[in-house]
Scaffold this active site. Structure first.
Site, PDB file in Angstrom:
ATOM      1  CD  GLU A  61     -49.679 -19.063 -34.383  1.00  0.00           C
ATOM      2  OE1 GLU A  61     -49.865 -19.436 -33.207  1.00  0.00           O
ATOM      3  OE2 GLU A  61     -50.601 -18.752 -35.146  1.00  0.00           O
ATOM      4  CG  HIS A  86     -54.106 -19.028 -34.747  1.00  0.00           C
ATOM      5  ND1 HIS A  86     -52.985 -19.041 -33.952  1.00  0.00           N
ATOM      6  CD2 HIS A  86     -55.156 -18.868 -33.912  1.00  0.00           C
ATOM      7  CE1 HIS A  86     -53.356 -18.890 -32.691  1.00  0.00           C
ATOM      8  NE2 HIS A  86     -54.670 -18.792 -32.641  1.00  0.00           N
ATOM      9  CB  THR A 143     -64.028 -10.294 -34.009  1.00  0.00           C
ATOM     10  OG1 THR A 143     -64.766  -9.396 -33.197  1.00  0.00           O
ATOM     11  CG2 THR A 143     -64.944 -11.077 -34.936  1.00  0.00           C
TER      12      THR A 143
END
Lengths: 288, 390
Positions: free
Chosen positions: A209, A247, A97
């Protein structure tokens, strides 16, 4: 064998009757994953792809003996599902999720640790030990069994990298998406620790990242405790300060968490850092 | 989601946290009554979301009603440029007119969350009115951090530790305890990602009052705070990003002229990095997400085409959950709705690649399957467009 999961791992799908849950149950079964049950409240007694559905996790675990769950539950209820799985007694939880409130995740992440349960994600593609089991949403056909361990904060970028690794003849031991959220369960360092002990893993690819300090901790761990060669790519060199790059966790804050600072720490730790994701396979090949 | 100061203070009031008496003014004609009520002396504060407002002249002291009017005229409806507005300025749509207060000391206090320990963290500094990043650099010893286990919540000893750090005996402990307890309750109940009171002031009777307030609500939790979504105000430069988010896209505008559209945040960042690596500048970050919805492709192209600077468009899709044929269908439909007069370079691989390519072929488009080859071709197309040809 790979790390954390293998062909013996028995899986319950939380949210199995939903659109994503049922689709990926089918895909996981096709890959050979032992999906032994599913949970959707008030749909107990149904079947999805031949898999029995239960009303609660505790019923599902006691009836099947499963030790792992994967969660396809909407964000408002996902943290509750993590807690339900941990209370039901599974050892591993994979949470796919995206979009779970941070406060809910802080609570769930702390709770699973008090139970000694390993959590992957949330907001991740899952975990795969090629040729054995796939507990996630990744396209199975691009993976190949082999000796490279892959850990990543991203989904599609992982597919990109795995695709080039497989094309170059470099198979993978286990590939783990640790998730793109600011609060996640298993971190890079946990995976490195397991890869260090895993005889099937000879080299590691780490795809990080911008944002947070998980890469910084991983670099410190590599420097002190990791003996296998590591190849690193960090996404987000062009990302501006203060903006979330898709993100929830990919954000440079007050100049902290930049790609440059992470890259320099990995270089210091002796890892091979590549400029482009398409350069990874070549860099890994140098170690074999 | 950021709240304006007056919105944040409204929440503080709901949680019984003392704030100065104040009034929101959205038109000049509404100014005189609040100023009169405050006795002529007041503070006029521009309501913008960007930080650095004080140094940019957005907070003005007025000793008389005339001075208040001059301050309001100088601010209301005008852009206010701070170090955080990226050279453009944020339009001031409202003012907060507050009483002037006398205080003995100003400090810094915030509640945010710490990614490393995955806990809420209470932060206090004796240096009030100074930005915490600055304090962290110049005088880190003056910052006290207390982490709270999210399973057990805030306890009295957390507050005691913070208060003792102020080194001021016992006076005011009751008031401080009430403020921190209430603020923590607000932080949890309203899903704040950050609450910052800077400065938090100590009045002559040793009680604490929030002179300023900044608040960010966790975007992921907005579904349970409809009242806050209703009062949302979006700065001009973030309109597109918020609009994109409503459509299920993740978009960040950049300064370059090479647009990109990618599935997945990590791959989208890496695609921007590759564009830059090959000597071009990305015009945006755009993640169409993981689902298979042709409509998203249409929306994404629509957002891209709103930027007149765009010279070329790069579409990079690695199909996983996202199916290549869905992307191709969305692309086909978008083109049928509006012609796109910029060159488009496409990379398409993964789930249903063959079907996707067939759809593209039917409308005269081709796609690469290798990412590097695609970006090298993109560069050639870009250079041609620079020379004016297509």
């Amino acid at each position: 064998m790979g790390i954390f999961v293998n062909k013996e791992t028995q899986v319950i799908v939380q949210g199995i009757t939903g659109r994503d849950g049922s689709f990926h149950t089918k895909k996981m079964l096709e890959y050979g994953t032992k999906v032994v049950g599913g949970v959707t409240p008030f749909k107990g007694g149904m079947n999805v792809e031949g898999v029995p559905v239960f009303n609660t996790m505790s019923e599902a675990v006691s009836r099947t003996g499963a030790d792992t769950s994967i969660i396809y539950i909407p964000p408002a209820f996902a943290a509750g599902s993590i807690i339900e799985a941990a209370e039901a007694g599974v050892r591993n939880i994979v949470c796919i999720t995206e979009g779970i409130p941070v406060a809910d995740m802080m609570m769930a992440a702390h709770f699973v640790r008090t139970r000694g349960v390993r959590l992957f994600g949330p907001n991740c593609p899952g975990i795969i030990t090629p040729g054995e089991t796939k507990i996630g949403i990744m396209p199975g056909h691009i993976f190949k069994k082999g000796a490279v361990g892959v850990i990543s904060r991203s989904g599609t970028l992982t597919y990109e990298v795995v695709h080039t690794l497989s094309a170059a003849g470099l198979g993978q031991s286990t590939v783990i998406g640790i998730g793109g959220d600011p609060v996640i369960g298993t971190k890079f360092t946990d995976c490195l620790e397991a890869f260090e002990k895993d005889p099937a893993t000879e080299a590691v690819v780490l795809i990080g990242e911008i944002g947070g300090s998980d890469e910084e901790m991983a670099a410190a761990f590599i420097k002190e405790h990791f003996s296998k060669p590591v190849t690193v790519f960090i996404a987000g060199k062009t990302a501006p300060d203060g903006k979330r790059m898709g993100h929830a966790g990919a954000i440079i804050q007050g100049g902290k968490g930049t790609a440059e600072s992470k890259i320099s720490l990995f270089r210091e730790a002796g890892a091979a850092v590549v400029d482009l994701p398409v350069d990874i396979a070549e860099a890994v090949k140098a170690f074999f | 989601m950021k709240l304006l100061e007056y919105q944040a203070k409204q929440l503080l009031k709901e949680y019984h946290i003392p704030v100065p008496e104040g009034f929101v003014v959205k038109e000049l004609s509404m100014l005189s009554q609040p100023v009169q009520h405050l006795g002529g002396k007041c503070v006029v504060k521009a309501q913008i979301l960007a930080g650095g407002r004080g140094k940019a002249g957005g907070v003005r002291l007025a000793g008389t009603p005339k001075e208040a009017e001059e301050a309001a005229k100088a601010l209301l409806g005008k852009p206010l440029e701070t170090y955080q507005t990226a050279g453009k300025g944020e339009t001031v749509h409202s003012l907060l007119v507050e009483e002037q207060l006398v205080f003995q000391k100003e400090i810094y206090f915030s509640i945010t969350y710490d990614r490393e320990t995955q806990t809420p963290v209470l932060m206090l500094s004796a240096r009030g009115g100074v930005e915490i990043e600055e304090t962290a650099l110049e005088d880190p010893e003056s910052i006290k951090k207390v982490r709270v286990n999210p399973l057990t919540g805030i306890q009295e000893h957390h507050i005691r530790e913070l208060f003792l750090f102020l080194e001021r005996g016992k006076e005011g402990y009751r008031s401080f305890t009430d403020l921190v307890t209430n603020l923590y309750r607000l932080y949890v109940e309203r899903d704040a990602a950050m609450v910052e009171i800077n400065p938090l002031v100590i009045l002559s009777d040793d009680s604490f009052l929030a002179l300023d307030a900044k608040m960010i609500i966790d975007d992921n939790a907005l579904f349970r705070h409809e009242d806050l979504v209703k009062i949302r105000s979006v700065p001009d430069d973030e309109l597109q990003e918020v609009h994109a988010r409503e459509k299920g896209l993740s978009f960040v505008k950049m300064d370059g002229d090479v647009a990109c559209m990618v599935n997945g945040a990590g791959l989208a960042m890496a695609t921007m990095d590759m564009i830059k690596h090959y000597g071009m500048e990305p015009a945006n970050f755009l993640d169409i997400g993981g689902s298979s919805n042709p409509q998203k492709v249409i929306e994404a192209l629509d957002i891209i085409m709103r930027n007149p600077k765009i010279k070329v468009i790069f579409i990079n899709v690695f199909g996983g959950i996202t199916r290549c044929d869905d992307v191709a269908n969305g692309f086909k439909k978008a083109l049928s709705q509006r012609p796109i007069d910029r060159p488009i370079v496409m990379r398409l691989t993964g789930t249903n690649e063959k079907e996707g390519r067939e759809i593209l072929e039917s409308i005269g488009y081709d796609a690469f399957s290798d990412l590097r080859e695609a970006v090298i071709h993109l560069k050639e197309v870009y250079q041609r467009s620079q020379r004016g040809g297509m």
